[in-house]
Structures are given as C-alpha cells and as structure tokens.
Design an enzyme around this catalytic site. Structure first.
Site, PDB file in Angstrom:
ATOM      1  N   HIS A 527       0.817  56.939  85.841  1.00  0.00           N
ATOM      2  CA  HIS A 527       0.566  58.235  85.967  1.00  0.00           C
ATOM      3  C   HIS A 527      -0.769  58.350  87.261  1.00  0.00           C
ATOM      4  O   HIS A 527      -0.836  58.498  88.418  1.00  0.00           O
ATOM      5  CB  HIS A 527       0.345  59.243  85.020  1.00  0.00           C
ATOM      6  CG  HIS A 527       0.182  60.468  85.612  1.00  0.00           C
ATOM      7  ND1 HIS A 527      -0.578  61.682  84.932  1.00  0.00           N
ATOM      8  CD2 HIS A 527       0.507  61.184  86.825  1.00  0.00           C
ATOM      9  CE1 HIS A 527      -0.407  62.973  85.464  1.00  0.00           C
ATOM     10  NE2 HIS A 527      -0.001  62.579  86.718  1.00  0.00           N
ATOM     11  N   HIS A 532      -1.637  59.142  91.716  1.00  0.00           N
ATOM     12  CA  HIS A 532      -2.715  60.028  92.219  1.00  0.00           C
ATOM     13  C   HIS A 532      -3.900  59.097  93.130  1.00  0.00           C
ATOM     14  O   HIS A 532      -4.160  59.555  94.072  1.00  0.00           O
ATOM     15  CB  HIS A 532      -3.718  60.432  91.040  1.00  0.00           C
ATOM     16  CG  HIS A 532      -2.936  61.797  90.418  1.00  0.00           C
ATOM     17  ND1 HIS A 532      -3.122  62.898  90.620  1.00  0.00           N
ATOM     18  CD2 HIS A 532      -1.681  61.952  89.447  1.00  0.00           C
ATOM     19  CE1 HIS A 532      -2.263  63.831  89.841  1.00  0.00           C
ATOM     20  NE2 HIS A 532      -1.511  63.168  89.142  1.00  0.00           N
ATOM     21  N   HIS A 718       5.977  60.380  91.221  1.00  0.00           N
ATOM     22  CA  HIS A 718       4.997  61.140  90.513  1.00  0.00           C
ATOM     23  C   HIS A 718       5.702  62.035  89.588  1.00  0.00           C
ATOM     24  O   HIS A 718       5.561  62.245  88.373  1.00  0.00           O
ATOM     25  CB  HIS A 718       4.300  61.770  91.463  1.00  0.00           C
ATOM     26  CG  HIS A 718       3.235  63.114  90.576  1.00  0.00           C
ATOM     27  ND1 HIS A 718       3.328  64.198  90.111  1.00  0.00           N
ATOM     28  CD2 HIS A 718       2.008  62.672  90.047  1.00  0.00           C
ATOM     29  CE1 HIS A 718       2.396  64.880  89.708  1.00  0.00           C
ATOM     30  NE2 HIS A 718       1.661  63.827  89.422  1.00  0.00           N
ATOM     31  N   ASN A 722       5.147  62.385  85.411  1.00  0.00           N
ATOM     32  CA  ASN A 722       4.405  63.513  85.254  1.00  0.00           C
ATOM     33  C   ASN A 722       4.980  64.633  84.356  1.00  0.00           C
ATOM     34  O   ASN A 722       4.598  64.961  83.283  1.00  0.00           O
ATOM     35  CB  ASN A 722       3.822  64.153  86.386  1.00  0.00           C
ATOM     36  CG  ASN A 722       2.831  65.211  86.036  1.00  0.00           C
ATOM     37  OD1 ASN A 722       1.815  65.162  85.600  1.00  0.00           O
ATOM     38  ND2 ASN A 722       3.338  66.535  86.157  1.00  0.00           N
ATOM     39  N   ILE A 866      -0.310  68.581  90.945  1.00  0.00           N
ATOM     40  CA  ILE A 866      -0.952  68.780  89.542  1.00  0.00           C
ATOM     41  C   ILE A 866      -0.708  67.527  88.768  1.00  0.00           C
ATOM     42  O   ILE A 866      -0.100  66.537  89.171  1.00  0.00           O
ATOM     43  CB  ILE A 866       0.048  69.911  88.687  1.00  0.00           C
ATOM     44  CG1 ILE A 866      -0.471  70.194  87.767  1.00  0.00           C
ATOM     45  CG2 ILE A 866       1.326  69.176  88.558  1.00  0.00           C
ATOM     46  CD1 ILE A 866      -1.860  70.953  87.626  1.00  0.00           C
TER      47      ILE A 866
END
Length: 866
Positions: A527, A532, A718, A722, A866
């Site tokens: 993740h 990110h 993602h 997520n 997010i």
C-alpha cells in the site's frame, strides 16, 4: 464607412470562482468547534478587502479587486513575445447556474480587443484582496474569426504581492513542446521556472513550488530520543523515493532531521482545502492522532485489564451492540465530529463501528482454510503470493549475516494433504504456491521481538491448487532468529492443518502469525511504498517539467490529484515516529526502515500488472490467450479483473499518445518530455537512478508503457490494496495486525489456557483492544470514498482539452470501463468461480470502476486521494 475606423470590440468572458471561507477549513479547531457544516456555511460569508474592512465576499470581489490581462497567441510585441492586452476587472455577478456546481460564483468580464491583437493564448490575473480565492475556470466567448476559448484553471489565487511574477493561465489547447505558438514560448518556459523554484528557503503557504527532498521528517528527536528515526533516501542503507521539499529548519538534536510543524508545506493547489469533503478525512486522521491515541494510552496505563478482548463475541460487539469506552476517552473524543457517527444514538456513549463486509453474511467463515487462502488472491493484499518453482524454498538473504534460511518444510509433510499428488508432479504442473515473508521480516525480527509487546515469527505458507480451482494451505513455517545470533540461521517449526484438539488451535494461531506478517507488509509495502511513495516523485517531476498545455501533462495530472497532500498527512499522523502505524502494526518503530529495505528491489517496469504476474510465476505469455497472458490460477479475481482494467488503460494511452507522437523521433525531440523523464528517474528516484531497467524514453512504446504503468499504479493498483482494508481487516480476528506471544509450549500456563479456551489463547496472541480500536478506526476512514471523488474514465471538467480526437478516445475508454464493470458483476454471479465470493460470500468488487460515496468496497478513483 464608420466600421472602417472602429476596429475595437469587446470580448465577453465568464469567470467561475469560489471565495475563501471565513472559517478556514484547514483549521482543525474550526472543525472541532463547528463541524464540517459550520465550515461550509461560512463559505460565502464576510471577507476582508484590501483596506481591512469586513465586507460581503461577492461585494469585495466586484470592487475592482481582481484584474485580468489577455496575452496573444498570434501577435507579438517588439521582443517577439505575445502581446499583453489592457488590464480589465471583474464586472457584474452572474446568477449561479447549475452547471457551475455547488459553492461556485460566476462573474462577467469584458476585454478590449482589436484585430491586431489576434487570438488570446493566455492571461495574467491579479488578486488585490487580502484573502485568496479559488479560480475554477474562465471562458472567452465570441472571439472574432475564432469562437470561444476555455481556460480550466483550478488554482488558488493569493494577493498579487505574494508572487514574484503574476499568475498566468493557458487555455485547454494541447501542444507538444516544439508546436507551441511562438508568441507563447517565453510564457510557457517562465511558468515552469516558477514551479521549479530555486531550491532554497522555507516554503510558504501560498507558493506553488515543486522540489525534491528525502524523508527526513518522520522523527522528533527534540521531543524524545526514542522518537529519532533514520533519514530515508540519499543513502544505499536506506534508499527511498523523494517527497516534496519543505525547507524547514533542522531539529536541535539531529541536524539531518527537519523540525515538525503544525502544517506541512505542499504546493498550494495540491492541498485539500475548503472545497472538498476529503477535508473531513484529513481532520479525522488528525483527530485520531492528536486525541484518540493519547486518550487510549492513558486508559491502558491506568487499567491494563481493559485492553483485552475476553471473547470473540466482545469483538463482534464492536459492530453489533457497541463497546463501552472509559469515561476519560469518551470525554476527550465524543465532541469531535469525526467520532460522532461512531457512537450509538440511543443516549449511551458506546463505540459502534460499521459491520465489516467479511462477516456480514457468515460470522465464522473467516476461520476456514479456504477463506484464509482465498484472500491471498482476492483479499486486500492479492499481489504477493507467487508460484513455487523450487523446493525447498530458498532465501536471498546474505548467509554470512543470517545463516542458512532455506525452508525446513519437507516433501513428506506437504504430501499428507495433496491427495496422492507428489511435490515433483505439483511443481511441474504449477500447482504449488507460496506466501513468503521470510526475507522481509528476518532482518528485523530480533529488533521487532525486543519491542515491549511484540512476539512474532517470519512465515512461509505453502498452498496447493485443487482441481476445483481453489487453494488449499498445506503447511506454515514459523521462523525466529537464533537466540545466539542472527548469523546462526533461524529456529523454525512447521505447522500442518488440523481440525481437532490443541493442534487445531495451534493451526489457527499459525494462520494468525501469517496474517500479522501479511498485514504489516501490506500496509508498509503493497500500500504505502508501492503506490503512495513511488508516485510522489512522478507528480513532482510532471509539475516541474511539463507545461499544463503539454499532452502528457493533460494525460497524467488527474492521476496525481491529492496524492502529495495525503502523503504529507501520512508523514504527520500515520507513518511518523510513534504514529498510528507504529502503534498498531507489528514492525513498530522499524516500519519505515523495513519499507526502505524492500524499495532496494523495487523495479518500475515490473509495476505493470502483466509484468508483475509473470514475475511471480502466476502467468505466462501466450498470444492466443486473453490479454496475451495465460493465468496459472484461472479463477484469480485480482488478476482477471485487473488485466481487463490494465488493457483498457493501455489502449486509451496508446490512442492518446499516438495523436501527438507519430514517430519515435517525435518522442526523442520533445524537450519537456525528455526533461520530465530524466528528472523523475535521476532526482525523484535518485537512489535507483543507475538501474539499467529504467526505460530510456526513446520510443513511443516506452512512453505508452510508462504512462500506462503510472496510471495503473495510481488508480487500479491503489484501489485494489486500499478500499478493502476495512471490509476485510475491520474484523480484527480476520486480519490481526500484531502478535504478542509465541505459540505456547507444553507445561506452561499459557499452554494450559490454550487447552481450556482456544479463543482466549487466540485473543491473547493477536492485536489487543486499544490497538484494535486505533487500527479499525483508521482503516474505516481510509476505506471510504469522498463525495467528490473522481473515478477512472471521468474528469473534473468536460473541457479538459480542446482536442476533439482526444475527447473521443477518452469517451471510448469510459465506455470500455462500463463494459468491464458489467463483466465483473457477471463473474461474481458465476457459482463455478469459487474464488469470487468464497466461504464468506463476499463478491470481489474492488476493481469495479464506479462507486458511490462511503464504505462501498468498490470503485477505482483516478488517483491516490486517500
């Protein structure tokens, strides 16, 4: 006759903007005191004008406080640059039309124009007010011999004195670097120079400067020496992707570490602000870090017994009847808006979380071996399992440091549950698989197990592909470092499946140790690192090197939306020293270090889904198969759905890129494009810049593949790792994040407890109550979609480009995604595909592109928002 002498005309324009809130939505106290509704209600309240008087926001904007100057794209001044027109100001306030959207105001503007000025190609804007506003768009209508021009702006405009150069905006036209109209060349270059800055000084709120820095802001040594953390990035020991530079001063005790700040600088247009409901998520995470964590810590210090779940039913009460929180915690957090929806509405202050999807249909199916295995290919971390290609499994760790890490699992132990198939036969038929966390955890396990409550193993899980297409776990290997030194190799035990007696409890615990490894690796690597962290350098390089009118900027910018901001928020509250991740996941203070070690082996070209599947041995190239790949596990939900999304992305990118780059030479000669890629590699991923696997960006195919990989990573990858966090991990029994003791040995009181109460033994081993509440509250927030989310195949503005061919290709992309959505739904209804729903009867929907707001277990946003 009169018309010959009257060459001047008026160009009418419409300006859409949003005034700043009186109540600053970035002020945490504002949300705590008034809630999100209070923030929104102040949107069109009073603002201060240049004289400091309080006036209505619309009146202030109309008081000649916002000016514009057009810049010609076809006529030049004496220096060969586009002519700059006469300054003009906003005029009347137009009725707000539905097409402008909520909370937006429209104003008229009129520009003097004559035939010698030509076609506008940009404009300058000045804000003379004290407060900033958000400029949404500008439309110029009825330009003689041209028609209308759209400027999609989406930018905060501060007082003009805040800027060294006036703010400039370009229309939605698209030009590769060499095709820029000559009068605009200077302005295009100057805007990029502003965005790059000079690499010095501490960044200010209103700036839009994109620059690189290492992760030197995770620790807080001035507060406590135990909160010191190593710098990630800039060394071979701790390599890392770069983040946005802030330029803050160093701490007193460690000159390599930046001081903490109440607000992290990020370029102003990247920041959640005033406009989006995602702000509420921002404040939620801040509230968790600043209020919930210390409140719960105080409770545990004073009443340790409160920190234990006493039964599986008490865990289920988190979602069914609620769980009572101590008075001290309630008084601290119940006033915060973020927590209000988590409390029962019957007058009792009891925490009640929404039921996780994994137990909505069947409350106990999570315990089955089939579901344990299924979640490795259809859960929240479906891209770590690999095909076993050698036996016994070996390690890549340095044996001089860690001894012989070769697996101790034997063929005889595996074949007990293989239905007469031998290991050799299964290897040849590609029916053996492994979830291997040996190499990721062993280097840190001695240190992890020295933490106050951590007691963990490094795990290997071997699985068998059954005739019905499902996976069956055969054995779990649990390894600890040798007590006399890591270099002596591990101390390992092999646990086999069992359904009765104490062996079944040991098997249940062994599966928990595997999932604890998986939870930590998922959060830190699958993740955080692989989506990110690795995306931020590309976002920085794109803004620094590609003009807003560059075709590749227009292709990629939606896929960076909010990423820089959410990453900064993570450094403040999630991955920082003693932050939420360190407190609630196994690696603790070593969490980010571990992700740095994994980054050493990150390869950009392996981030595309086809390359990833091939690397893990889960697919082979086959031109006759769908998508050119033959899957080893045919019913592999993440791969099956993902390949359709990947292909749709790549086809869209190929069609788009072909509009602007007819040849490889065109790619090579685009100076902005070449500067973008060079900087993304050499500065953004500087610690890996010498790796030979980086694309050289010399061909159209390299450009198409690289852009497709960026879009896939930011969107579908993602989403897959997520938005299933709470649906699967919200039930802490199913995805524990901590292990606190080893498997009890015979003759100990813990072993006797395990004999008498297997559930108690399980609960005393996994995540306790305090850390569970922290974890569940965080992942519940992170698994939600904001109301203003923009999903794959959609854009925030219909006029994002003036190129009709690009718009048509994008429309086809959206239609293809709609088709894929219907196919995924159909697959989930096919009872022959047992991995689609599993024993828990939870259909795999994480790669369905569309979604509504909230906790939906579906939806692919364009970006890591997010």
């Amino acid at each position: 006759m009169f018309g010959l002498f009257d060459k001047s005309q008026k160009i009418k324009g419409t300006v859409v903007l949003m005034p700043k809130n009186v109540l600053d939505a970035n002020d945490l106290n504002a949300v705590q005191n008034g809630g999100l509704g209070g923030v929104v209600s102040g949107l069109f309240g009073a603002v201060s004008d240049v004289a400091g008087q309080v006036v209505d926001s619309t009146t202030a904007i109309l008081s000649r406080n916002v000016s514009f100057k057009l810049i010609s794209a076809t006529s030049t001044d004496a220096n060969g640059n586009g002519k700059v027109g006469k300054e003009t100001y906003l005029e009347k306030h137009l009725p707000t039309l539905p097409t402008f959207g909520d909370r937006r105001d429209a104003f008229a503007v009129n520009f003097e124009w004559d035939a010698n000025f030509g076609i506008p190609g940009a404009f300058y804007i000045r804000n003379f007010m004290y407060d900033e506003f958000f400029l949404v768009s500008v439309t110029l209508d009825d330009i003689p011999n041209h028609g209308s021009i759209q400027f999609v702006c989406n930018s905060w405009i501060y007082n003009f004195k805040s800027y060294k150069k006036d703010r400039i905006f370009f229309p939605n036209n698209t030009y590769v670097t060499s095709a820029t109209p000559a009068p605009l060349v200077k302005y295009r270059k100057e805007e990029l120079e502003v965005l790059r800055g000079d690499g010095t000084g501490e960044r200010k709120e209103w700036e839009r400067i994109y620059d690189y820095d290492v992760y030197n802001d995770l620790g807080n040594p001035d507060s406590d020496k135990n909160l010191a953390r190593p710098v990630l990035g800039g060394s071979s020991t701790y390599p890392y992707p770069r983040r946005v530079r802030t330029g803050r001063k160093p701490t007193k005790k460690d000159p390599k570490t930046e001081k903490l700040a109440a607000e992290f600088y990020i370029p102003r247009d990247e920041k959640f602000g005033h406009l989006k409901s995602s702000d509420f998520l921002t404040y939620s995470l801040k509230s968790l870090s600043q209020t919930l964590l210390p409140s719960l810590e105080n409770v545990v210090d004073s009443d340790f017994t409160w920190n234990e779940f006493d039964s599986f039913q008490e865990v289920r009460d988190l979602y069914e009847g609620g769980i009572s929180l101590p008075t001290g915690v309630l008084s601290a957090i119940s006033p915060l808006p973020v927590f209000k929806e988590l409390f029962r509405s019957d007058g009792e202050n009891v925490l009640q979380l929404p039921p996780p999807h994994v137990i909505r249909v069947n409350k106990s199916a999570w315990m089955t071996d089939e579901e344990f295995a299924r979640e490795m290919i259809a859960g929240v971390n479906p891209n770590v399992i690999r095909c076993l290609q050698e036996f016994p499994p070996k390690s890549k760790l340095d044996p001089t440091l860690y001894g012989d890490q070769t697996s101790t699992v034997t063929k005889e132990k595996l074949e007990i549950n293989m239905g007469g198939v031998t290991v050799e036969e299964a290897l040849a038929a590609k029916r053996l698989f492994i979830l291997d966390y040996q190499d990721a955890f062993i280097p840190y396990l001695t240190r992890i197990n020295s933490l106050p409550t951590a007691k963990a193993y490094a795990t290997r899980t071997i699985l068998f592909l059954k005739d019905d297409g499902t996976l069956k776990p055969l054995a779990i290997e649990l390894s600890k470092p040798h007590p006399s030194g890591d270099n002596l190799g591990p101390v390992s035990k092999v646990v086999l499946p069992a359904i009765d007696g104490v062996d079944s409890t040991i098997w249940l615990l062994a599966k928990a140790y595997v999932i604890v490894n998986d939870s930590g690796y998922h959060q830190l690597v699958s993740h955080w690192l692989n989506t990110h962290a690795v995306m931020e350098p590309f976002a920085i390089a794109t803004n620094r090197n590609l003009s807003v009118i560059h075709p590749i900027y227009k292709l990629l910018y939606p896929h960076y939306r909010d990423t820089i901001n959410i990453n900064a928020l993570a450094r403040q509250n999630l991955i920082n020293a003693n932050g939420i991740i360190e407190q609630s996941f196994l690696p603790g203070k070593y969490s980010m270090e571990m992700s740095s070690v994994v980054y050493k082996n990150w390869v950009f070209t392996e981030q595309s889904l086809p390359a990833d599947l091939i690397k893990r041995g889960l697919a082979t190239e086959d031109p006759s198969a769908p998508h050119g790949l033959r899957l080893v596990i045919k019913d592999y939900p993440y791969a099956v759905d993902g390949l359709e999304i990947w292909d749709a992305i790549k086809i869209w990118v190929e069609e788009y890129v072909s509009l602007y780059y007819p040849t490889d030479v065109a790619v090579q000669q685009d100076t902005e494009l070449q500067a973008w890629w060079k900087e993304a590699v050499e500065k953004g991923h500087a610690d890996l810049k010498d790796k030979q696997w980086w694309p050289k960006m010399k061909t159209r195919q390299e450009l198409i593949q690289s852009c497709s990989t960026i879009i896939w990573t930011a969107s579908a990858l993602h989403a897959a790792v997520n938005f299933g966090q709470y649906p699967y991990g919200g039930f802490i029994l199913n995805r524990p994040t901590l292990s606190r003791r080893f498997i009890p040995e015979p003759g100990t009181k813990e072993y006797d407890e395990m004999l008498k109460s297997p559930h108690t033994a399980y609960l005393r081993t996994i995540t306790p109550k305090r850390e569970a509440i922290i974890d569940l509250t965080v992942i519940e927030i992170l698994s939600r979609h904001a109301s203003d989310e923009i999903y794959l195949g959609k854009r925030d503005h219909p006029n994002w480009t003036s190129d009709s061919k690009a718009l048509e290709a994008f429309k086809k992309f959206g239609s293809k995604l709609t088709e894929i959505e219907a196919k995924i739904t159909a697959r989930n209804s096919d009872s022959a595909m047992k991995n689609r729903c599993g024993p828990v009867e939870l259909p795999y929907t994480l790669l369905i592109p569309s979604s509504q707001e909230g906790l939906t277990f579906r939806g692919i946003p364009n970006s890591i928002s997010i």
